[in-house]
Write an enzyme that holds these catalytic residues in place. Structure first.
Site, PDB file in Angstrom:
ATOM      1  N   SER A 298      -0.713  -6.539   1.304  1.00 43.72           N
ATOM      2  CA  SER A 298      -0.808  -7.749   2.111  1.00 43.72           C
ATOM      3  C   SER A 298       0.544  -8.277   2.571  1.00 43.72           C
ATOM      4  O   SER A 298       1.158  -7.696   3.450  1.00 43.72           O
ATOM      5  CB  SER A 298      -1.582  -8.820   1.361  1.00 43.72           C
ATOM      6  OG  SER A 298      -2.032  -9.808   2.266  1.00 43.72           O
ATOM      7  N   ASP A 309       8.219  -1.508  12.411  1.00 40.85           N
ATOM      8  CA  ASP A 309       7.841  -1.498  13.832  1.00 40.85           C
ATOM      9  C   ASP A 309       8.980  -1.936  14.745  1.00 40.85           C
ATOM     10  O   ASP A 309       9.017  -1.567  15.923  1.00 40.85           O
ATOM     11  CB  ASP A 309       6.621  -2.388  14.064  1.00 40.85           C
ATOM     12  CG  ASP A 309       5.338  -1.746  13.548  1.00 40.85           C
ATOM     13  OD1 ASP A 309       5.424  -0.665  12.940  1.00 40.85           O
ATOM     14  OD2 ASP A 309       4.258  -2.327  13.761  1.00 40.85           O
ATOM     15  N   LYS A 323      -4.007  -3.580   2.874  1.00 40.45           N
ATOM     16  CA  LYS A 323      -4.748  -4.846   2.981  1.00 40.45           C
ATOM     17  C   LYS A 323      -4.257  -5.595   4.210  1.00 40.45           C
ATOM     18  O   LYS A 323      -3.111  -6.049   4.247  1.00 40.45           O
ATOM     19  CB  LYS A 323      -4.561  -5.711   1.740  1.00 40.45           C
ATOM     20  CG  LYS A 323      -5.278  -7.061   1.827  1.00 40.45           C
ATOM     21  CD  LYS A 323      -5.043  -7.895   0.582  1.00 40.45           C
ATOM     22  CE  LYS A 323      -5.787  -9.229   0.667  1.00 40.45           C
ATOM     23  NZ  LYS A 323      -5.209 -10.146   1.680  1.00 40.45           N
TER      24      LYS A 323
END
Length: 527
Positions: A298, A309, A323
């Site tokens: 998470s 990214d 998650k």
């Protein structure tokens, strides 16, 4: 290593996986919502009323309601959970990052509250309580000779800030009872275990969860490391099951340039909220490495995904938990709460890293077994990814969604294949208890010994490995340590160090032989 025909890695990992399950209860927006009462009597209300009024036997209707709520949530995703009023206080304290108490680390040794170590600066240390002390009475309440439930024990030691508590302790090293009076105070629960230099230019920060205090703890550590010359920062998110989304976002913001995307969330109504970096980061130019493993979940994945990214740094380790759901806490009005999934989050490239959860929920939280058997814990090529879930980073690198963050640099499960159980054992509470009991035999032997003198003496003495082997045998755990004496001795020395000195020296020992840290230092020139 010779062990009984039990899959020890799976047995031990079950305990670790519980942390991810609990972490699943903690990954949520910090805002809370109260559920308004119904204006009409629904089926559930009527049924409970009938049972209370007419059922032939006495029934605890509260427990029935708990079962009913859990039954409803079972039909939803694995992270929509009910937290009873008995659990909620402890969970809330953990996420606040503090509680009110006396400030000791302890465990029940032979049915007695035994102090492993008083917390530095806490009421107990200030009042003179020492490692090895037994707490016999708290305000005349007997705490020994009986198996006192943890909630009852904690209630006797916790209280209001500034409230008085009278303790009767037994100090074995002096063979005497001592009465100690102290005032309860706010005790921090650290979410950042340590911040230290692991090379002349590489700083290391270990974050165990994302609580209310995490960003401030992390920032304090980062400032210290920059002053010490850190040009590279390693954030260790291994076994970090998550927490407050906002805390992970703030940390990501520290590393990203202005307007760099961090995370987006999408709710049931299709509303999309995007979060971007402010441009006020404290470490926008230095090198960044994130360590993850199969228990990083998470909020940990939000932070790792933002760094990956944006091509801001390296992700090192093994595929994360997977998650991608966000919860909001909603009060049920009786001290209990439900944490309901209210949105999905997406990394800057647009990928969801939520793994499938329509199958058995027990399998969902114990996916380690599947990863163990399919070999992905040992070979990156064994990780199954779907070509349909390809995404591109800022610089055009291919990354995948649909089941966790896949690291840029893969590091297999620590130790040789078949040695995982021993590695997990050496990182468990068993080692802590063993060391406490060894110290308890003669604490004076270790008093006022300079750390370097202690360390060199312990490195030259493998007697504790044999004692640990015997200790495990007496506990019913059959391990042969003969071929792993050096590794076992290193873990034992580290735990002795933690109990006698401090966490920073403990991590300094552990990290010297940590496969991921060694890989980071090896990769440093490639960043």
């Amino acid at each position: 290593m010779k062990i009984k025909k039990i899959y020890w890695p799976l047995v031990l990992f079950s305990a670790i996986a519980l942390g991810v399950l609990i972490g699943g209860k903690l990954n949520y927006f910090s805002a809370t919502t109260s559920v308004a009462g119904s204006t009409y009597k629904n089926k559930l209300n009527r049924l409970i009323e009938f049972i209370e009024r007419d059922y032939v036997d006495e029934i605890d209707t509260d427990s029935i309601v708990d079962l009913t709520v859990n039954g409803i949530l079972e039909k939803l995703d694995p992270h929509s959970v009910y937290i009873s009023k008995n659990e909620l206080n402890g969970v809330s304290e953990s996420m606040r990052g503090e509680f009110v108490g006396i400030g000791v680390n302890f465990y029940m040794y032979k049915d007695t509250v035994s102090v492993i170590k008083p917390i530095v600066g806490g009421p107990s240390e200030k009042a003179g309580i020492k490692a090895g002390d037994r707490i016999l009475y708290a305000n005349n309440d007997k705490l020994f000779g009986k198996k006192l439930p943890n909630d009852s024990l904690f209630s006797k030691l916790k209280g209001e800030v500034g409230s008085d508590l009278s303790l009767m302790i037994y100090r074995k090293s002096e063979n005497k009872k001592i009465k100690i009076n102290l005032k309860r105070d706010v005790i921090p629960i650290k979410s950042v275990d340590v911040a230290l230099m692991i090379s002349p230019t590489v700083g290391y920060i270990k974050i165990n969860r994302f609580a209310e205090s995490t960003f401030s703890e992390y920032r304090k550590g980062l400032v210290k490391l920059k002053k010490q010359g850190a040009k590279t920062i390693v954030l260790d998110l291994r076994d970090n099951g998550g927490g407050y989304l906002e805390q992970a976002v703030e940390i990501a913001d520290d590393f990203l340039v202005k307007n760099a995307p961090i995370v987006s969330t999408k709710n049931k109504k299709g509303r999309i909220d995007k979060t971007k970096a402010s441009g006020d980061g404290l470490f926008e130019q230095g090198e960044v490495v994130i360590l993850i493993n199969e228990n990083s979940a998470s909020a940990s994945e939000i932070l790792a995904g933002a760094i990956q990214d944006n091509d801001r740094g390296l992700i090192v380790g093994r595929r994360s938990f997977g998650k991608g759901l966000v919860q909001r806490e909603m009060s049920l009005g009786d001290g209990s709460a439900v944490r309901l999934t209210v949105a999905r989050y997406y990394t800057p490239s647009g990928r969801s890293i939520q793994k499938p959860y329509m199958e058995d929920k027990a399998d969902y939280f114990h996916e380690f077994e599947k990863r163990y058997y399919n070999g992905e814990l040992y070979e990156k090529d064994s990780i199954k990814v779907a070509d349909s879930l390809k995404f591109k980073t800022l610089k055009g690198r291919t990354v995948f969604g649909g089941g966790g963050i896949i690291p840029d640099v893969f590091v297999p499960l620590e130790g040789e294949h078949g040695n995982e159980a021993l590695q997990m054992l050496m990182q468990s509470g068993v080692v802590s208890y063993f060391v406490f009991e060894q110290l308890d035999k003669n604490r004076k032997e270790f008093e006022k010994v300079p750390f370097e003198t202690f360390y060199q003496k312990m490195k030259a003495n493998s007697d504790y490995v044999k004692r640990f082997q015997d200790y495990l045998g007496q506990s019913g755990m059959i391990f042969s340590l003969d071929t792993h004496k050096e590794m076992v001795n290193n873990y034992l020395i580290a735990e002795f160090t933690r109990q006698l000195y401090d966490d920073e020296k403990y991590f300094g020992i552990i990290l010297k032989n940590d496969p991921m840290i060694l890989k980071v230092l090896e990769q440093k020139n490639k960043l």
